[in-house]
Design an enzyme around this catalytic site. Structure first.
Site, mmCIF file in Angstrom:
data_model
loop_
_atom_site.group_PDB
_atom_site.id
_atom_site.type_symbol
_atom_site.label_atom_id
_atom_site.label_comp_id
_atom_site.label_asym_id
_atom_site.label_seq_id
_atom_site.Cartn_x
_atom_site.Cartn_y
_atom_site.Cartn_z
ATOM 1 N N ARG A 163 0.837 -1.210 0.000
ATOM 2 C CA ARG A 163 0.000 0.000 0.000
ATOM 3 C C ARG A 163 0.873 1.261 0.000
ATOM 4 N NH1 ARG A 163 -0.330 4.507 2.840
ATOM 5 N NH2 ARG A 163 0.047 3.308 4.742
ATOM 6 N N ASP A 164 1.572 1.509 1.081
ATOM 7 C CA ASP A 164 2.370 2.734 1.193
ATOM 8 C C ASP A 164 3.489 2.747 0.155
ATOM 9 O OD1 ASP A 164 3.349 5.128 2.178
ATOM 10 O OD2 ASP A 164 3.544 4.438 4.233
ATOM 11 N N HIS A 188 5.622 4.513 12.680
ATOM 12 C CA HIS A 188 5.648 4.403 11.201
ATOM 13 C C HIS A 188 6.690 5.423 10.725
ATOM 14 C CE1 HIS A 188 3.342 3.968 7.255
ATOM 15 N NE2 HIS A 188 3.995 5.097 7.037
ATOM 16 N N HIS A 206 9.491 7.038 8.199
ATOM 17 C CA HIS A 206 10.068 7.202 6.860
ATOM 18 C C HIS A 206 11.534 7.597 7.046
ATOM 19 C CE1 HIS A 206 6.416 6.985 4.195
ATOM 20 N NE2 HIS A 206 5.863 6.964 5.393
ATOM 21 N N CYS A 228 4.303 9.233 0.585
ATOM 22 C CA CYS A 228 2.912 9.649 0.435
ATOM 23 C C CYS A 228 2.839 10.622 -0.727
ATOM 24 C CB CYS A 228 2.396 10.295 1.715
ATOM 25 S SG CYS A 228 0.743 10.964 1.525
ATOM 26 N N ASN A 232 9.618 4.511 3.100
ATOM 27 C CA ASN A 232 9.524 4.018 4.478
ATOM 28 C C ASN A 232 10.851 3.356 4.838
ATOM 29 O OD1 ASN A 232 6.721 3.894 3.243
ATOM 30 N ND2 ASN A 232 6.257 3.553 5.386
HETATM 31 P P1 HMG Z 1 -13.142 13.943 -2.475
HETATM 32 O O1 HMG Z 1 -12.930 14.346 -3.870
HETATM 33 O O2 HMG Z 1 -13.208 15.017 -1.434
HETATM 34 O O3 HMG Z 1 -14.417 12.990 -2.328
HETATM 35 O O4 HMG Z 1 -11.979 12.928 -2.083
HETATM 36 P P2 HMG Z 1 -15.935 13.302 -2.552
HETATM 37 O O5 HMG Z 1 -16.636 12.615 -1.405
HETATM 38 O O6 HMG Z 1 -16.164 14.752 -2.802
HETATM 39 O O7 HMG Z 1 -16.241 12.482 -3.901
HETATM 40 C C1 HMG Z 1 -15.684 12.869 -5.151
HETATM 41 C C2 HMG Z 1 -15.692 11.657 -6.084
HETATM 42 O O8 HMG Z 1 -14.829 10.643 -5.564
HETATM 43 C C3 HMG Z 1 -17.066 11.009 -6.227
HETATM 44 O O9 HMG Z 1 -17.126 10.426 -7.511
HETATM 45 C C4 HMG Z 1 -17.004 9.907 -5.210
HETATM 46 O O10 HMG Z 1 -17.870 8.822 -5.493
HETATM 47 C C5 HMG Z 1 -15.547 9.439 -5.328
HETATM 48 P P3 HMG Z 1 -17.864 11.184 -8.730
HETATM 49 O O11 HMG Z 1 -19.267 11.417 -8.244
HETATM 50 O O12 HMG Z 1 -17.073 12.471 -8.949
HETATM 51 O O13 HMG Z 1 -17.720 10.226 -9.862
HETATM 52 N N1 HMG Z 1 -15.079 8.830 -4.088
HETATM 53 C C6 HMG Z 1 -14.492 7.616 -4.022
HETATM 54 N N2 HMG Z 1 -14.227 6.710 -4.984
HETATM 55 C C7 HMG Z 1 -13.628 5.576 -4.562
HETATM 56 N N3 HMG Z 1 -13.322 5.313 -3.271
HETATM 57 C C8 HMG Z 1 -13.586 6.198 -2.310
HETATM 58 C C9 HMG Z 1 -14.198 7.416 -2.685
HETATM 59 N N4 HMG Z 1 -14.587 8.494 -1.984
HETATM 60 C C10 HMG Z 1 -15.117 9.350 -2.856
HETATM 61 N N5 HMG Z 1 -13.276 5.936 -1.039
HETATM 62 C C11 HMG Z 1 -10.970 11.149 -0.861
HETATM 63 C C12 HMG Z 1 -11.885 12.374 -0.792
HETATM 64 C C13 HMG Z 1 -10.619 10.735 0.550
HETATM 65 C C14 HMG Z 1 -11.704 10.024 -1.580
HETATM 66 C C15 HMG Z 1 -9.694 11.529 -1.651
HETATM 67 O O14 HMG Z 1 -9.159 12.664 -1.082
HETATM 68 C C16 HMG Z 1 -8.646 10.446 -1.709
HETATM 69 O O15 HMG Z 1 -8.885 9.368 -2.235
HETATM 70 N N6 HMG Z 1 -7.438 10.714 -1.193
HETATM 71 C C17 HMG Z 1 -6.349 9.735 -1.287
HETATM 72 C C18 HMG Z 1 -5.563 9.771 -0.041
HETATM 73 C C19 HMG Z 1 -4.454 8.742 -0.026
HETATM 74 O O16 HMG Z 1 -4.651 7.595 -0.392
HETATM 75 N N7 HMG Z 1 -3.267 9.170 0.444
HETATM 76 C C20 HMG Z 1 -2.183 8.270 0.664
HETATM 77 C C21 HMG Z 1 -2.428 7.406 1.861
HETATM 78 S S1 HMG Z 1 -2.114 8.218 3.431
HETATM 79 C C22 HMG Z 1 -0.438 7.941 3.713
HETATM 80 O O17 HMG Z 1 0.243 7.472 2.847
HETATM 81 C C23 HMG Z 1 0.142 8.202 5.062
HETATM 82 C C24 HMG Z 1 0.369 6.933 5.885
HETATM 83 O O18 HMG Z 1 1.222 6.024 5.194
HETATM 84 C C25 HMG Z 1 1.027 7.257 7.218
HETATM 85 C C26 HMG Z 1 2.219 8.207 7.106
HETATM 86 O O19 HMG Z 1 3.198 7.890 6.436
HETATM 87 O O20 HMG Z 1 2.113 9.271 7.691
HETATM 88 C C27 HMG Z 1 -0.943 6.210 6.190
HETATM 89 MG MG MG Z 2 3.550 6.233 5.171
#
Ligand code: HMG
Ligand code: MG
Length: 310
Positions: free
Chosen positions: A22-23, A213, A215, A246, A255
Protein backbone atom coordinates in the site's frame (compact mmCIF):
# COMPACT_ATOMS: atom_id res chain seq x y z
CA UNK A 1 19.46 -7.98 28.35
CA UNK A 2 22.21 -6.28 30.35
CA UNK A 3 25.17 -4.72 28.53
CA UNK A 4 27.71 -3.20 30.91
CA UNK A 5 25.96 -0.38 32.73
CA UNK A 6 23.30 0.02 30.04
CA UNK A 7 20.14 -2.00 30.63
CA UNK A 8 17.74 -1.52 27.74
CA UNK A 9 14.18 -2.57 28.35
CA UNK A 10 13.28 -4.12 24.99
CA UNK A 11 10.02 -5.97 24.50
CA UNK A 12 10.74 -9.71 23.91
CA UNK A 13 8.72 -9.81 20.66
CA UNK A 14 8.11 -7.20 18.02
CA UNK A 15 5.36 -7.10 15.42
CA UNK A 16 6.28 -5.75 12.01
CA UNK A 17 3.45 -4.30 9.96
CA UNK A 18 4.34 -4.53 6.27
CA UNK A 19 2.98 -1.53 4.37
CA UNK A 20 4.85 -2.03 1.07
CA UNK A 21 1.92 -3.13 -1.08
CA UNK A 22 0.00 0.00 0.00
CA UNK A 23 2.37 2.73 1.19
CA UNK A 24 5.13 1.45 -1.08
CA UNK A 25 3.28 0.97 -4.32
CA UNK A 26 1.03 4.04 -3.96
CA UNK A 27 4.07 6.20 -4.57
CA UNK A 28 5.66 4.38 -7.48
CA UNK A 29 5.30 6.02 -10.89
CA UNK A 30 4.69 2.64 -12.49
CA UNK A 31 1.56 0.83 -11.31
CA UNK A 32 2.29 -2.79 -10.47
CA UNK A 33 0.05 -5.15 -12.47
CA UNK A 34 -2.42 -7.25 -10.47
CA UNK A 35 -0.60 -10.57 -11.00
CA UNK A 36 2.68 -9.01 -9.85
CA UNK A 37 1.03 -7.64 -6.71
CA UNK A 38 -0.57 -11.00 -5.92
CA UNK A 39 2.64 -12.96 -6.32
CA UNK A 40 4.57 -10.42 -4.28
CA UNK A 41 2.07 -10.29 -1.41
CA UNK A 42 2.04 -14.10 -1.31
CA UNK A 43 5.86 -14.07 -1.11
CA UNK A 44 5.72 -11.49 1.70
CA UNK A 45 3.23 -13.61 3.63
CA UNK A 46 5.42 -16.70 3.13
CA UNK A 47 8.33 -14.85 4.76
CA UNK A 48 6.35 -14.87 8.01
CA UNK A 49 5.11 -11.26 8.06
CA UNK A 50 2.07 -11.35 10.34
CA UNK A 51 0.23 -8.28 9.01
CA UNK A 52 0.37 -6.85 5.49
CA UNK A 53 -1.46 -3.76 4.28
CA UNK A 54 -2.35 -4.80 0.74
CA UNK A 55 -4.11 -1.72 -0.63
CA UNK A 56 -6.48 1.15 -0.08
CA UNK A 57 -10.07 1.98 -0.97
CA UNK A 58 -9.34 5.61 -1.79
CA UNK A 59 -10.34 7.46 -4.92
CA UNK A 60 -8.70 5.92 -8.00
CA UNK A 61 -8.47 9.44 -9.37
CA UNK A 62 -6.33 10.50 -6.40
CA UNK A 63 -4.21 7.33 -6.17
CA UNK A 64 -4.52 5.26 -9.37
CA UNK A 65 -1.90 2.74 -8.16
CA UNK A 66 -4.47 1.41 -5.65
CA UNK A 67 -7.42 1.17 -8.07
CA UNK A 68 -7.31 -2.65 -8.11
CA UNK A 69 -7.46 -3.17 -4.34
CA UNK A 70 -10.83 -4.97 -4.58
CA UNK A 71 -9.32 -7.41 -7.08
CA UNK A 72 -6.28 -7.89 -4.82
CA UNK A 73 -8.43 -8.76 -1.80
CA UNK A 74 -10.69 -11.04 -3.83
CA UNK A 75 -7.84 -12.97 -5.43
CA UNK A 76 -5.52 -13.47 -2.45
CA UNK A 77 -5.58 -17.04 -1.15
CA UNK A 78 -6.16 -17.52 2.60
CA UNK A 79 -3.02 -16.91 4.62
CA UNK A 80 -1.75 -16.84 8.17
CA UNK A 81 -0.97 -13.15 7.54
CA UNK A 82 -3.67 -10.59 8.21
CA UNK A 83 -4.39 -8.62 5.05
CA UNK A 84 -5.46 -5.04 5.76
CA UNK A 85 -6.84 -2.13 3.73
CA UNK A 86 -6.79 1.64 4.23
CA UNK A 87 -10.21 3.34 4.15
CA UNK A 88 -10.83 7.12 4.10
CA UNK A 89 -14.64 7.39 4.16
CA UNK A 90 -17.99 5.66 3.82
CA UNK A 91 -17.57 5.08 0.06
CA UNK A 92 -14.33 3.24 0.83
CA UNK A 93 -16.09 1.30 3.59
CA UNK A 94 -18.73 0.06 1.14
CA UNK A 95 -16.04 -1.09 -1.30
CA UNK A 96 -14.21 -2.94 1.51
CA UNK A 97 -17.41 -4.64 2.67
CA UNK A 98 -18.24 -5.77 -0.86
CA UNK A 99 -15.07 -7.84 -1.10
CA UNK A 100 -15.09 -9.03 2.51
CA UNK A 101 -11.92 -7.25 3.70
CA UNK A 102 -11.13 -8.34 7.27
CA UNK A 103 -8.75 -5.70 8.67
CA UNK A 104 -9.37 -1.98 8.27
CA UNK A 105 -7.24 1.12 8.82
CA UNK A 106 -8.38 4.71 8.98
CA UNK A 107 -6.03 7.64 8.57
CA UNK A 108 -5.85 11.28 9.53
CA UNK A 109 -3.07 13.68 10.55
CA UNK A 110 -1.91 16.13 13.19
CA UNK A 111 -1.98 18.95 10.66
CA UNK A 112 -5.09 20.38 9.03
CA UNK A 113 -3.20 21.49 5.93
CA UNK A 114 -1.86 18.00 5.26
CA UNK A 115 -5.26 16.43 5.96
CA UNK A 116 -6.85 18.77 3.44
CA UNK A 117 -4.24 17.97 0.80
CA UNK A 118 -4.38 14.23 1.51
CA UNK A 119 -8.08 13.52 2.03
CA UNK A 120 -9.74 16.83 1.21
CA UNK A 121 -11.17 17.63 4.65
CA UNK A 122 -10.15 18.97 8.06
CA UNK A 123 -9.01 16.74 10.93
CA UNK A 124 -12.39 17.12 12.64
CA UNK A 125 -14.24 16.28 9.42
CA UNK A 126 -12.04 13.21 8.93
CA UNK A 127 -12.95 11.99 12.43
CA UNK A 128 -16.65 12.48 11.58
CA UNK A 129 -16.18 10.48 8.36
CA UNK A 130 -14.64 7.62 10.35
CA UNK A 131 -17.71 7.17 12.58
CA UNK A 132 -19.60 4.81 10.21
CA UNK A 133 -16.38 2.84 9.65
CA UNK A 134 -15.82 2.56 13.41
CA UNK A 135 -19.45 1.51 13.98
CA UNK A 136 -19.25 -1.14 11.26
CA UNK A 137 -16.01 -2.60 12.61
CA UNK A 138 -17.35 -2.70 16.18
CA UNK A 139 -20.56 -4.40 15.07
CA UNK A 140 -18.75 -6.96 12.92
CA UNK A 141 -15.76 -7.47 15.19
CA UNK A 142 -13.29 -6.25 12.57
CA UNK A 143 -9.97 -4.94 13.89
CA UNK A 144 -9.59 -1.20 13.23
CA UNK A 145 -6.14 0.39 13.11
CA UNK A 146 -5.52 4.15 13.05
CA UNK A 147 -2.80 6.17 11.37
CA UNK A 148 -1.71 9.59 12.45
CA UNK A 149 0.34 11.27 9.73
CA UNK A 150 2.64 14.23 10.38
CA UNK A 151 2.82 13.25 14.04
CA UNK A 152 6.22 14.99 14.29
CA UNK A 153 6.20 17.47 11.42
CA UNK A 154 4.10 18.52 8.45
CA UNK A 155 5.50 19.39 5.02
CA UNK A 156 3.25 22.49 4.98
CA UNK A 157 3.00 23.60 8.65
CA UNK A 158 6.42 22.54 10.01
CA UNK A 159 6.97 21.09 13.49
CA UNK A 160 3.89 19.68 15.20
CA UNK A 161 3.15 20.07 18.91
CA UNK A 162 3.36 16.60 20.51
CA UNK A 163 0.28 17.44 22.63
CA UNK A 164 -1.72 18.16 19.45
CA UNK A 165 -0.56 14.85 17.93
CA UNK A 166 -1.45 13.01 21.13
CA UNK A 167 -4.92 14.58 21.16
CA UNK A 168 -5.70 13.41 17.60
CA UNK A 169 -4.21 9.97 18.35
CA UNK A 170 -6.51 9.78 21.39
CA UNK A 171 -9.49 10.68 19.20
CA UNK A 172 -8.64 7.67 17.00
CA UNK A 173 -8.42 5.43 20.08
CA UNK A 174 -11.78 6.79 21.27
CA UNK A 175 -13.27 5.86 17.89
CA UNK A 176 -12.31 2.24 18.60
CA UNK A 177 -8.88 1.82 17.05
CA UNK A 178 -6.99 -0.93 18.88
CA UNK A 179 -3.73 0.81 17.91
CA UNK A 180 -2.55 4.10 16.45
CA UNK A 181 0.47 4.17 14.20
CA UNK A 182 2.35 7.44 14.67
CA UNK A 183 3.68 8.53 11.30
CA UNK A 184 6.87 10.48 10.75
CA UNK A 185 5.48 11.01 7.28
CA UNK A 186 8.30 13.17 5.96
CA UNK A 187 11.05 11.35 7.83
CA UNK A 188 12.48 14.34 9.68
CA UNK A 189 12.26 13.08 13.28
CA UNK A 190 15.24 12.37 15.49
CA UNK A 191 15.02 10.12 18.59
CA UNK A 192 14.39 13.02 21.02
CA UNK A 193 11.33 14.06 18.95
CA UNK A 194 10.01 10.50 18.97
CA UNK A 195 10.46 10.31 22.73
CA UNK A 196 8.63 13.63 23.24
CA UNK A 197 5.78 12.30 21.08
CA UNK A 198 5.64 9.00 22.99
CA UNK A 199 5.68 10.92 26.29
CA UNK A 200 2.69 12.98 25.15
CA UNK A 201 0.76 9.98 23.82
CA UNK A 202 1.33 7.75 26.83
CA UNK A 203 -0.17 10.46 29.04
CA UNK A 204 -3.40 9.85 27.11
CA UNK A 205 -3.51 6.07 26.49
CA UNK A 206 -1.36 2.96 27.05
CA UNK A 207 1.87 2.18 25.23
CA UNK A 208 0.37 -1.13 24.06
CA UNK A 209 -1.86 0.90 21.70
CA UNK A 210 1.04 2.63 19.96
CA UNK A 211 2.99 1.78 16.82
CA UNK A 212 5.67 3.74 14.95
CA UNK A 213 5.65 4.40 11.20
CA UNK A 214 9.02 5.85 10.22
CA UNK A 215 10.07 7.20 6.86
CA UNK A 216 13.78 7.47 6.18
CA UNK A 217 14.24 10.81 4.40
CA UNK A 218 17.12 11.90 6.65
CA UNK A 219 18.40 8.37 7.41
CA UNK A 220 17.01 8.55 10.96
CA UNK A 221 14.38 5.81 10.77
CA UNK A 222 16.36 3.03 12.49
CA UNK A 223 17.59 5.41 15.20
CA UNK A 224 13.97 6.46 15.79
CA UNK A 225 12.81 2.85 15.88
CA UNK A 226 15.53 2.00 18.39
CA UNK A 227 14.42 4.92 20.56
CA UNK A 228 10.84 3.66 20.35
CA UNK A 229 11.96 0.14 21.18
CA UNK A 230 13.85 1.28 24.28
CA UNK A 231 10.76 3.27 25.27
CA UNK A 232 8.65 0.09 25.05
CA UNK A 233 7.00 0.28 21.61
CA UNK A 234 6.60 -3.20 20.13
CA UNK A 235 4.89 -2.56 16.77
CA UNK A 236 6.74 -1.01 13.83
CA UNK A 237 5.56 -0.34 10.29
CA UNK A 238 8.02 -0.88 7.46
CA UNK A 239 8.10 -1.39 3.72
CA UNK A 240 10.16 -4.02 1.92
CA UNK A 241 13.02 -2.55 -0.14
CA UNK A 242 12.27 0.84 1.47
CA UNK A 243 9.55 1.50 -1.07
CA UNK A 244 7.08 4.23 -0.56
CA UNK A 245 6.07 7.65 0.55
CA UNK A 246 2.91 9.65 0.43
CA UNK A 247 1.90 11.29 -2.85
CA UNK A 248 0.62 14.27 -0.82
CA UNK A 249 3.83 14.76 1.22
CA UNK A 250 6.29 16.31 -1.24
CA UNK A 251 9.94 15.45 -0.67
CA UNK A 252 9.27 12.53 1.66
CA UNK A 253 11.31 9.48 0.80
CA UNK A 254 10.47 5.84 1.33
CA UNK A 255 9.52 4.02 4.48
CA UNK A 256 12.19 2.33 6.54
CA UNK A 257 13.07 -0.93 4.79
CA UNK A 258 11.54 -3.99 6.44
CA UNK A 259 14.70 -6.01 5.83
CA UNK A 260 16.73 -3.46 7.84
CA UNK A 261 14.24 -3.49 10.73
CA UNK A 262 14.28 -7.29 10.84
CA UNK A 263 18.10 -7.29 10.78
CA UNK A 264 18.11 -4.84 13.71
CA UNK A 265 15.66 -6.96 15.70
CA UNK A 266 17.59 -10.17 15.01
CA UNK A 267 20.80 -8.50 16.16
CA UNK A 268 19.08 -7.42 19.38
CA UNK A 269 17.76 -10.95 19.94
CA UNK A 270 14.15 -9.87 19.47
CA UNK A 271 11.79 -12.29 17.78
CA UNK A 272 9.76 -11.12 14.78
CA UNK A 273 8.85 -14.53 13.32
CA UNK A 274 10.17 -13.37 9.92
CA UNK A 275 12.56 -15.30 7.67
CA UNK A 276 15.02 -12.58 6.59
CA UNK A 277 16.29 -14.43 3.54
CA UNK A 278 12.79 -14.91 2.11
CA UNK A 279 11.98 -11.29 2.88
CA UNK A 280 15.09 -10.11 1.03
CA UNK A 281 14.11 -12.23 -1.98
CA UNK A 282 10.63 -10.65 -1.95
CA UNK A 283 12.19 -7.17 -1.95
CA UNK A 284 14.44 -8.01 -4.89
CA UNK A 285 11.50 -9.51 -6.77
CA UNK A 286 9.36 -6.36 -6.64
CA UNK A 287 12.19 -3.92 -7.37
CA UNK A 288 13.16 -6.03 -10.40
CA UNK A 289 9.55 -6.09 -11.60
CA UNK A 290 9.17 -2.31 -11.28
CA UNK A 291 12.71 -1.61 -12.45
CA UNK A 292 13.48 0.54 -9.39
CA UNK A 293 16.32 0.63 -6.88
CA UNK A 294 16.20 -1.51 -3.76
CA UNK A 295 16.78 0.88 -0.83
CA UNK A 296 17.33 -1.76 1.87
CA UNK A 297 20.95 -1.74 3.01
CA UNK A 298 20.51 -5.26 4.37
CA UNK A 299 19.20 -6.52 1.03
CA UNK A 300 22.07 -4.89 -0.82
CA UNK A 301 24.68 -6.39 1.48
CA UNK A 302 25.95 -9.71 0.17
CA UNK A 303 27.33 -10.83 3.52
CA UNK A 304 23.96 -10.96 5.23
CA UNK A 305 23.43 -14.70 5.03
CA UNK A 306 26.85 -15.50 6.42
CA UNK A 307 27.08 -12.66 8.92
CA UNK A 308 28.88 -14.06 11.97
CA UNK A 309 26.85 -11.82 14.28
CA UNK A 310 23.58 -13.64 13.51
P1 HMG B 1 -13.14 13.94 -2.47
O1 HMG B 1 -12.93 14.35 -3.87
O2 HMG B 1 -13.21 15.02 -1.43
O3 HMG B 1 -14.42 12.99 -2.33
O4 HMG B 1 -11.98 12.93 -2.08
P2 HMG B 1 -15.94 13.30 -2.55
O5 HMG B 1 -16.64 12.61 -1.40
O6 HMG B 1 -16.16 14.75 -2.80
O7 HMG B 1 -16.24 12.48 -3.90
C1 HMG B 1 -15.68 12.87 -5.15
C2 HMG B 1 -15.69 11.66 -6.08
O8 HMG B 1 -14.83 10.64 -5.56
C3 HMG B 1 -17.07 11.01 -6.23
O9 HMG B 1 -17.13 10.43 -7.51
C4 HMG B 1 -17.00 9.91 -5.21
O10 HMG B 1 -17.87 8.82 -5.49
C5 HMG B 1 -15.55 9.44 -5.33
P3 HMG B 1 -17.86 11.18 -8.73
O11 HMG B 1 -19.27 11.42 -8.24
O12 HMG B 1 -17.07 12.47 -8.95
O13 HMG B 1 -17.72 10.23 -9.86
N1 HMG B 1 -15.08 8.83 -4.09
C6 HMG B 1 -14.49 7.62 -4.02
N2 HMG B 1 -14.23 6.71 -4.98
C7 HMG B 1 -13.63 5.58 -4.56
N3 HMG B 1 -13.32 5.31 -3.27
C8 HMG B 1 -13.59 6.20 -2.31
C9 HMG B 1 -14.20 7.42 -2.69
N4 HMG B 1 -14.59 8.49 -1.98
C10 HMG B 1 -15.12 9.35 -2.86
N5 HMG B 1 -13.28 5.94 -1.04
C11 HMG B 1 -10.97 11.15 -0.86
C12 HMG B 1 -11.88 12.37 -0.79
C13 HMG B 1 -10.62 10.74 0.55
C14 HMG B 1 -11.70 10.02 -1.58
C15 HMG B 1 -9.69 11.53 -1.65
O14 HMG B 1 -9.16 12.66 -1.08
C16 HMG B 1 -8.65 10.45 -1.71
O15 HMG B 1 -8.89 9.37 -2.24
N6 HMG B 1 -7.44 10.71 -1.19
C17 HMG B 1 -6.35 9.74 -1.29
C18 HMG B 1 -5.56 9.77 -0.04
C19 HMG B 1 -4.45 8.74 -0.03
O16 HMG B 1 -4.65 7.60 -0.39
N7 HMG B 1 -3.27 9.17 0.44
C20 HMG B 1 -2.18 8.27 0.66
C21 HMG B 1 -2.43 7.41 1.86
S1 HMG B 1 -2.11 8.22 3.43
C22 HMG B 1 -0.44 7.94 3.71
O17 HMG B 1 0.24 7.47 2.85
C23 HMG B 1 0.14 8.20 5.06
C24 HMG B 1 0.37 6.93 5.88
O18 HMG B 1 1.22 6.02 5.19
C25 HMG B 1 1.03 7.26 7.22
C26 HMG B 1 2.22 8.21 7.11
O19 HMG B 1 3.20 7.89 6.44
O20 HMG B 1 2.11 9.27 7.69
C27 HMG B 1 -0.94 6.21 6.19
MG1 MG C 1 3.55 6.23 5.17
Amino acid sequence: MKKGNFTPNYPPNVTIVEVGPRDGLQNEARTAPLDVKLEWITQLAASGLPYIEVGSFVSPRWVPQMADTAAVISALPPSKANYAVLIPNEAGLQRAIQVGAQHFSIFTASSNTFTKKNINCTIDESLERFIPIAKYTQHHNIPLRGYLSCAVACPYEGAMDPQQSAAVAKALIDLGCYEVSLGDTIGVATPNKIIALLDACTQQFPMSQLALHCHDTYGQALANIYAGLCYGVSVFDASVAGLGGCPYAPGASGNVATEDVVYLMQGLGIDTGIDLKRLINAGHAITRQLNIANRSKTALSNIVTTCPLH
